[in-house]
Design an enzyme around this catalytic site. Structure first.
Site, short mmCIF file in Angstrom:
data_model
loop_
_atom_site.label_atom_id
_atom_site.label_comp_id
_atom_site.label_asym_id
_atom_site.label_seq_id
_atom_site.Cartn_x
_atom_site.Cartn_y
_atom_site.Cartn_z
N GLU A 48 -3.55 2.80 -8.40
CA GLU A 48 -2.25 2.79 -7.74
C GLU A 48 -1.99 1.40 -7.18
O GLU A 48 -2.87 0.82 -6.51
CB GLU A 48 -2.21 3.83 -6.62
CG GLU A 48 -0.90 3.84 -5.83
CD GLU A 48 -0.90 4.88 -4.72
OE1 GLU A 48 -1.56 5.93 -4.89
OE2 GLU A 48 -0.27 4.65 -3.67
N GLU A 80 5.66 -0.38 1.18
CA GLU A 80 5.71 0.83 1.99
C GLU A 80 6.13 0.40 3.40
O GLU A 80 5.56 -0.55 3.96
CB GLU A 80 4.37 1.54 2.05
CG GLU A 80 3.92 2.13 0.73
CD GLU A 80 2.58 2.85 0.85
OE1 GLU A 80 2.58 4.08 0.98
OE2 GLU A 80 1.55 2.16 0.84
#
Length: 572
Positions: A450, A455
């Protein structure tokens, strides 16, 4: 092949042929500077008697295996030396089905041939032919058989200078492995010896949890033929050896140590060694943990052996890169995301999130060049949601949007960027990230990898995060960094461009063109664990509500809340 004698005669004949071949070939030296160029190289032939006698058997360094042709004239076998070479000697070890008339030829391209040696009175057996010529390809071309059968060679060896067989190469890829024990359970699925030799940094070998957490523990690889070993690379799991030896053997029975240590510290270790053998073993004598021994990768480099060419690594992007994929979100107001580029990812989110992702009901164009991903306070009965800490309900109280390019577009390496305006509010969690495409074919997270590009937590919109996750470092242990805007500005106040510049050396994250975090592949392998990001990934955009990291929304959280995306672009 030759007429079929009785079983005892066949066994005795093969043994005598093997001993005679080894003694004769070792007794006749090539030139002082000459090298065996043909061993383990690609060999082809005009025909084979059957699958048991392939052309490769004549160049594998094993005098007990052989190539045999069809029963007709003419027939040939040739070897590709990998690059142009100066050829000084050819050694042939014939089976009983030999050639009385043949030529040895060289070619630069495998099409136009030049003679190096010719005979019409050959008598078979072991022949050492001193020749003079050059070429990348060398061929034995038989024109008259000595028997009614075909042509058959135990060994076809080419000596000289140049070629590429003298260059160090990976010898252990996809070669069979054997270990003291191996694990196969819910904690380490199919952690067999072969996993250490597959060039897959997300698969590993581990000793058995029921019988193998003891000293010593070991694993070895069969290189297929004798090799000169120059380097061994070990990528350890946390279950590593503090004391171990690297050993070589001609027969997997008698071992010679070529490296030893009592101060191993795990992670990635590159060992420059010198040794010769068909088998190479890691022999662990002291474990660093109460658990066993475990290796993500065990790579052996050198010359000789019978190597299998690994897949070519992906190409790094050009500099400057070119735009290869994009979405500018220029559709009319209310239109859904382009189905040729995006698919919805409906359902409940992971990480104990509280939203239900709809089938694009919460994603649309605003008619001003933006994608709007909207989180709403909207109950969704019947959804498998975690308990809402505010209401105690297991019905999702929120809907939102999540979409990806999973079945539409994936890529390896390049610059991927998006211009995004994030929302503000407790419990909101906007993200722009990528998942390894093998997740779509069944490899679970985090083994697929990932790459998080952006974020932001709605409760702290002055901080952004970029992170990577892999089997050895994931969740809260991912490799990443927080960063802020100049002067402590609020990310929710305007659009910003987040980008990941990704290549074979690592990832450089930028914000509005300013480098904010760099992840080095070499450093991660030396200090955290294997790097698993050299394969295709796909893009994900989502706006989560709640979850383990951001916490739940509260009465101050505005609904609906919107994440705006101006564009997403990929350059390679």
């Amino acid at each position: 092949m030759s007429p079929p004698p009785g079983p005892g005669v066949r066994r005795l004949g093969a043994l005598l042929a093997l001993l005679l071949t080894l003694s004769l070939l070792s007794a006749v030296p090539a030139g002082a500077a000459d090298t065996l160029l043909s061993q383990g190289r690609t060999a082809t032939a005009s025909s084979t008697e059957n699958a048991a006698f392939p052309a490769s058997a004549a160049v594998d360094g094993d005098a007990g295996t052989r190539w045999s042709s069809a029963f007709s004239d003419p027939q040939w076998i040739q070897v590709d030396l990998g690059a142009a070479a100066t050829i000084s000697q050819v050694r042939l070890s014939w089976e009983a089905a030999y050639a009385t008339a043949f030529t040895v030829q060289a070619s630069a391209d495998g099409t136009s041939w030049t003679g190096l040696h010719a005979t019409t009175t050959a008598t078979g057996g072991d022949q050492t032919l001193n020749v003079s010529g050059s070429g990348r390809y060398v061929r034995v071309h038989g024109t008259r058989r000595a028997t009614a059968y075909g042509y058959s060679l135990w060994e076809f060896q080419v000596y000289g200078t140049g070629g590429s067989s003298g260059a160090e190469r990976l010898l252990s890829y996809n070669k069979p492995g054997v270990a003291s024990s191996s694990q196969h359970d819910g904690n380490c699925w199919e952690c067999t010896p072969a996993r250490a030799f597959d060039l897959d940094p997300a698969s590993r070998w581990a000793t058995s949890s029921t019988t193998g957490w003891v000293d010593p523990g070991w694993i070895y690889v069969d290189l297929g033929a004798t090799a000169q070993i120059s380097k061994v690379v070990l990528q350890w799991d946390p279950a590593y050896a503090t004391s171990y030896e690297i050993q070589v053997s001609p027969d997997a029975g008698s071992w010679t140590t070529i490296h030893s240590t009592t101060s191993g510290n795990g992670f990635k270790q590159t060992l420059n060694v010198t040794g010769s053998g068909r088998y190479v073993r890691m022999y662990g004598t002291q474990r660093a943990t109460p658990y066993g021994y475990s290796l993500w990768e065990f790579q052996v480099y050198g010359t000789g052996g019978n190597p299998v060419d690994p897949p070519a690594p992906p190409d790094d992007p050009s500099n400057p890169p070119s735009l290869v994929w994009s979405d500018e979100f220029d559709g009319p107001a209310g239109s859904r995301p382009d189905a040729a580029k995006w698919r919805a990812d409906p359902g409940t989110g992971p990480n104990n999130e509280l939203e239900y992702y709809t089938d694009h009901d919460n994603a649309s164009m605003d008619g001003q060049g933006h994608l709007v991903m909207e989180a709403r306070k909207q109950a969704t009965p019947g959804s498998a949601c975690p308990v809402d800490p505010l209401t105690g309900s297991t019905t999702c109280q929120y809907t939102s949007a999540r979409m990806n390019t999973g079945t539409k577009f994936h890529f390896t390496y390049g610059r991927v960027e998006a211009r995004i305006k994030v929302p503000k509010g407790n419990g909101l969690w906007p993200a722009f990230w990528m998942m390894g495409a093998d997740f779509l074919t069944g490899r679970p997270w985090p083994y697929n990898g990932e790459i998080d590009i952006m974020e932001v937590l709605g409760k702290d919109v002055k901080t952004s995060y970029s992170t990577v996750h892999a089997p050895a470092y994931n969740g809260g242990g991912g490799v990443g960094s927080p960063y802020t805007l100049p002067d402590g500005a609020d990310f929710s106040g305007d659009f910003h461009v987040w980008a990941a510049n990704w290549d074979s050396k690592g990832i450089v994250y930028t914000l509005d063109g300013r480098t904010v975090f760099t992840i080095s592949k070499d450093e991660v392998e030396r200090t955290r664990g294997p790097w698993i990001f050299d394969h295709p990934f796909y893009i994900i955009l989502n706006l989560a509500v709640g979850g383990d990291w951001p916490g739940p929304p509260d009465a101050s959280t505005p609904f609906p809340s919107r994440m705006l995306v101006d564009y997403v672009r990929v350059y390679q």
